[in-house]
Design a protein around this motif. Structure first.
Motif, PDB file in Angstrom:
ATOM      1  N   ALA A  73       0.847  -1.193   0.000  1.00  0.00           N
ATOM      2  CA  ALA A  73       0.000   0.000   0.000  1.00  0.00           C
ATOM      3  C   ALA A  73       0.882   1.243   0.000  1.00  0.00           C
ATOM      4  CB  ALA A  73      -0.916   0.009   1.214  1.00  0.00           C
ATOM      5  N   VAL A  74       0.315   2.347  -0.446  1.00  0.00           N
ATOM      6  CA  VAL A  74       0.996   3.641  -0.416  1.00  0.00           C
ATOM      7  C   VAL A  74       0.103   4.623   0.339  1.00  0.00           C
ATOM      8  CG1 VAL A  74       1.953   5.531  -1.766  1.00  0.00           C
ATOM      9  CG2 VAL A  74       2.177   3.182  -2.591  1.00  0.00           C
ATOM     10  N   SER A  75       0.644   5.270   1.368  1.00  0.00           N
ATOM     11  CA  SER A  75      -0.099   6.251   2.160  1.00  0.00           C
ATOM     12  C   SER A  75       0.692   7.552   2.216  1.00  0.00           C
ATOM     13  CB  SER A  75      -0.353   5.730   3.577  1.00  0.00           C
ATOM     14  OG  SER A  75      -1.128   4.552   3.564  1.00  0.00           O
ATOM     15  N   THR A  76       0.000   8.638   2.548  1.00  0.00           N
ATOM     16  CA  THR A  76       0.657   9.941   2.601  1.00  0.00           C
ATOM     17  C   THR A  76       0.231  10.708   3.842  1.00  0.00           C
ATOM     18  OG1 THR A  76       0.675  10.064   0.181  1.00  0.00           O
ATOM     19  CG2 THR A  76       1.094  12.104   1.371  1.00  0.00           C
ATOM     20  N   VAL A  77       1.218  11.242   4.553  1.00  0.00           N
ATOM     21  CA  VAL A  77       0.978  12.195   5.636  1.00  0.00           C
ATOM     22  C   VAL A  77       1.162  13.577   5.025  1.00  0.00           C
ATOM     23  CG1 VAL A  77       1.600  12.929   7.957  1.00  0.00           C
ATOM     24  CG2 VAL A  77       2.013  10.565   7.247  1.00  0.00           C
ATOM     25  N   ILE A  78       0.084  14.337   4.925  1.00  0.00           N
ATOM     26  CA  ILE A  78       0.156  15.628   4.239  1.00  0.00           C
ATOM     27  C   ILE A  78      -0.101  16.751   5.242  1.00  0.00           C
ATOM     28  CG2 ILE A  78      -2.246  15.362   3.445  1.00  0.00           C
ATOM     29  CD1 ILE A  78      -1.308  16.959   0.913  1.00  0.00           C
ATOM     30  N   PHE A  79       0.905  17.574   5.458  1.00  0.00           N
ATOM     31  CA  PHE A  79       0.843  18.635   6.451  1.00  0.00           C
ATOM     32  C   PHE A  79       0.499  19.977   5.808  1.00  0.00           C
ATOM     33  CE2 PHE A  79       4.124  15.924   8.689  1.00  0.00           C
ATOM     34  CZ  PHE A  79       3.257  15.466   9.657  1.00  0.00           C
ATOM     35  N   SER A  80      -0.280  20.772   6.544  1.00  0.00           N
ATOM     36  CA  SER A  80      -0.528  22.154   6.176  1.00  0.00           C
ATOM     37  C   SER A  80      -0.593  22.951   7.470  1.00  0.00           C
ATOM     38  CB  SER A  80      -1.819  22.285   5.376  1.00  0.00           C
ATOM     39  OG  SER A  80      -1.958  23.600   4.865  1.00  0.00           O
ATOM     40  N   LEU A  81      -0.971  24.226   7.381  1.00  0.00           N
ATOM     41  CA  LEU A  81      -1.046  25.097   8.555  1.00  0.00           C
ATOM     42  C   LEU A  81      -2.413  25.757   8.627  1.00  0.00           C
ATOM     43  CD1 LEU A  81       2.443  26.873   8.353  1.00  0.00           C
ATOM     44  CD2 LEU A  81       1.795  25.017   9.884  1.00  0.00           C
TER      45      LEU A  81
ATOM     46  N   TYR B 266       9.207   6.562   4.655  1.00  0.00           N
ATOM     47  CA  TYR B 266       9.700   5.321   5.251  1.00  0.00           C
ATOM     48  C   TYR B 266       8.772   4.189   4.823  1.00  0.00           C
ATOM     49  CZ  TYR B 266      12.247   2.785   8.970  1.00  0.00           C
ATOM     50  OH  TYR B 266      13.060   1.939   9.677  1.00  0.00           O
ATOM     51  N   ALA B 267       9.207   2.969   5.040  1.00  0.00           N
ATOM     52  CA  ALA B 267       8.370   1.785   4.806  1.00  0.00           C
ATOM     53  C   ALA B 267       8.006   1.177   6.152  1.00  0.00           C
ATOM     54  CB  ALA B 267       9.107   0.776   3.942  1.00  0.00           C
TER      55      ALA B 267
ATOM     56  N   SER C  89       3.383  -0.858   3.956  1.00  0.00           N
ATOM     57  CA  SER C  89       2.973   0.476   3.506  1.00  0.00           C
ATOM     58  C   SER C  89       4.207   1.332   3.216  1.00  0.00           C
ATOM     59  CB  SER C  89       2.108   1.175   4.561  1.00  0.00           C
ATOM     60  OG  SER C  89       0.837   0.582   4.640  1.00  0.00           O
ATOM     61  N   ILE C  90       4.280   1.825   1.995  1.00  0.00           N
ATOM     62  CA  ILE C  90       5.282   2.817   1.625  1.00  0.00           C
ATOM     63  C   ILE C  90       4.655   4.181   1.891  1.00  0.00           C
ATOM     64  CG2 ILE C  90       6.843   3.645  -0.153  1.00  0.00           C
ATOM     65  CD1 ILE C  90       7.197   0.682   0.618  1.00  0.00           C
ATOM     66  N   VAL C  91       5.210   4.926   2.819  1.00  0.00           N
ATOM     67  CA  VAL C  91       4.586   6.169   3.269  1.00  0.00           C
ATOM     68  C   VAL C  91       5.364   7.369   2.745  1.00  0.00           C
ATOM     69  CG1 VAL C  91       3.866   7.534   5.257  1.00  0.00           C
ATOM     70  CG2 VAL C  91       3.682   5.041   5.321  1.00  0.00           C
ATOM     71  N   TYR C  92       4.618   8.311   2.215  1.00  0.00           N
ATOM     72  CA  TYR C  92       5.172   9.596   1.785  1.00  0.00           C
ATOM     73  C   TYR C  92       4.706  10.674   2.757  1.00  0.00           C
ATOM     74  CZ  TYR C  92       6.856   7.898  -2.710  1.00  0.00           C
ATOM     75  OH  TYR C  92       7.562   7.240  -3.682  1.00  0.00           O
ATOM     76  N   TRP C  93       5.453  11.756   2.813  1.00  0.00           N
ATOM     77  CA  TRP C  93       4.975  12.929   3.524  1.00  0.00           C
ATOM     78  C   TRP C  93       4.982  14.102   2.550  1.00  0.00           C
ATOM     79  CZ3 TRP C  93       8.079  17.193   5.553  1.00  0.00           C
ATOM     80  CH2 TRP C  93       9.439  17.096   5.255  1.00  0.00           C
ATOM     81  N   ALA C  94       4.007  14.977   2.699  1.00  0.00           N
ATOM     82  CA  ALA C  94       3.792  16.041   1.737  1.00  0.00           C
ATOM     83  C   ALA C  94       3.425  17.324   2.460  1.00  0.00           C
ATOM     84  CB  ALA C  94       2.673  15.638   0.765  1.00  0.00           C
ATOM     85  N   LEU C  95       3.531  18.434   1.742  1.00  0.00           N
ATOM     86  CA  LEU C  95       3.215  19.743   2.297  1.00  0.00           C
ATOM     87  C   LEU C  95       2.219  20.465   1.405  1.00  0.00           C
ATOM     88  CD1 LEU C  95       6.828  20.967   3.227  1.00  0.00           C
ATOM     89  CD2 LEU C  95       5.164  19.834   4.720  1.00  0.00           C
ATOM     90  N   LEU C  96       1.301  21.190   2.044  1.00  0.00           N
ATOM     91  CA  LEU C  96       0.340  22.044   1.365  1.00  0.00           C
ATOM     92  C   LEU C  96       0.471  23.453   1.912  1.00  0.00           C
ATOM     93  CD1 LEU C  96      -3.010  20.041   1.238  1.00  0.00           C
ATOM     94  CD2 LEU C  96      -1.761  20.920  -0.727  1.00  0.00           C
ATOM     95  N   ARG C  97       0.354  24.433   1.060  1.00  0.00           N
ATOM     96  CA  ARG C  97       0.470  25.808   1.507  1.00  0.00           C
ATOM     97  C   ARG C  97      -0.680  26.175   2.434  1.00  0.00           C
ATOM     98  NH1 ARG C  97       4.725  27.047  -1.336  1.00  0.00           N
ATOM     99  NH2 ARG C  97       4.932  26.397  -3.499  1.00  0.00           N
ATOM    100  N   GLU C  98      -0.411  27.115   3.331  1.00  0.00           N
ATOM    101  CA  GLU C  98      -1.405  27.537   4.317  1.00  0.00           C
ATOM    102  C   GLU C  98      -2.725  27.914   3.657  1.00  0.00           C
ATOM    103  OE1 GLU C  98      -2.251  31.255   7.358  1.00  0.00           O
ATOM    104  OE2 GLU C  98      -0.319  31.098   6.366  1.00  0.00           O
ATOM    105  N   GLY C  99      -3.806  27.477   4.267  1.00  0.00           N
ATOM    106  CA  GLY C  99      -5.126  27.828   3.763  1.00  0.00           C
ATOM    107  C   GLY C  99      -5.679  26.879   2.725  1.00  0.00           C
ATOM    108  N   ALA C 100      -4.976  25.785   2.435  1.00  0.00           N
ATOM    109  CA  ALA C 100      -5.484  24.815   1.459  1.00  0.00           C
ATOM    110  C   ALA C 100      -6.839  24.276   1.903  1.00  0.00           C
ATOM    111  CB  ALA C 100      -4.489  23.665   1.298  1.00  0.00           C
TER     112      ALA C 100
END
Length: 238
Positions: A14-22, A85-86, A99-110
């Motif tokens: 599986a592939v999952s993503t931790v996506i951070f914003s503010l 990380y896996a 699970s192959i996990v990615y982390w991502a960023l979104l600009r503030e206010g997304a």
């Protein structure tokens, strides 16, 4: 040497993503790190919140799968995406899942799309019990973000193209969860060589503040060589 057939062994990828914003607090004061989670609609863990993700297709690369599953589950397109990380503990799921996990960023206010279902924003510091080992995964991703912000311009992935030094400091304070001395912060970032002052200013109730942009010739983050990368153990994160 015998080649292992994953389909025979019942191992799924599986592939999952931790996506951070503010997000800003009430009255526009202070910022906190937030992330979107998806409510599971089937067992195991039906009704619990989980990281957005899905199964890896035979015909796609890992990063393609991360972008696809993120778009399918949340409708979001990040400004920055990196493999984290896996995670493959034997007991992390009723099935044998890596699970192959990615982390991502979104600009503030997304914002989430208006038609997004079973998706909501959560404060990264106050998460409910998540499905599987996803609380641990989020903790790991936060640890990675906090360490990386200290030596790269990763904060740019959370900012608009133009920003004031005060806005940049707010991003650092939200990620590091502590206040920073404004004068020391200004001196450090101005000496870093990553910022380019512009001739534009932010006006408001206070005196005009100069707007800066990042030098696009500098990498957003040092990803380092993929082979042989040393990652901390779970005990190091405890």
């Amino acid at each position: 040497m015998t080649r292992t057939d994953p389909s025979v062994d019942g191992i799924r990828v599986a592939v999952s993503t931790v996506i951070f914003s503010l997000r800003r607090g009430a009255g526009g004061r202070g910022m906190s790190v937030v992330l979107p989670l998806v409510r599971r609609t089937r067992d195991p863990h039906e009704g619990r919140w989980a990281l957005p993700g899905g199964w890896l297709a035979h015909s796609e690369d890992l990063e393609q799968a991360a972008s696809r599953t993120l778009a399918e589950t949340t409708g979001l397109a990040p400004s920055y995406l990196e493999q984290l990380y896996a995670f493959g503990d034997v007991d992390r799921s009723p099935e044998r899942v890596v699970s192959i996990v990615y982390w991502a960023l979104l600009r503030e206010g997304a914002q989430l799309p208006l038609d997004a279902q079973n998706v909501s924003w959560f404060d990264a510091a106050h998460l409910p019990p998540l499905a599987f080992d996803h609380n641990h995964i989020v903790d790991y991703a936060l640890w990675r973000l906090q360490n990386k912000v200290g030596y790269s311009r990763i904060a740019h992935g959370l900012l608009p193209d133009l920003f004031t030094l005060a806005e940049l400091r707010e991003v650092y304070e939200a990620i590091l969860e502590r206040d920073l001395d404004p004068a020391n912060f200004r001196r450090q970032v101005e000496n870093s060589g990553n910022l380019i002052p512009t001739e534009r200013f932010r006006t408001g109730s206070h005196r005009p503040a100069r707007l800066y942009r990042y030098d696009h010739d500098v990498e957003l983050a040092d990803r380092g060589p993929l082979p042989g990368r040393t990652l901390p153990s779970r005990k190091a994160l405890a």
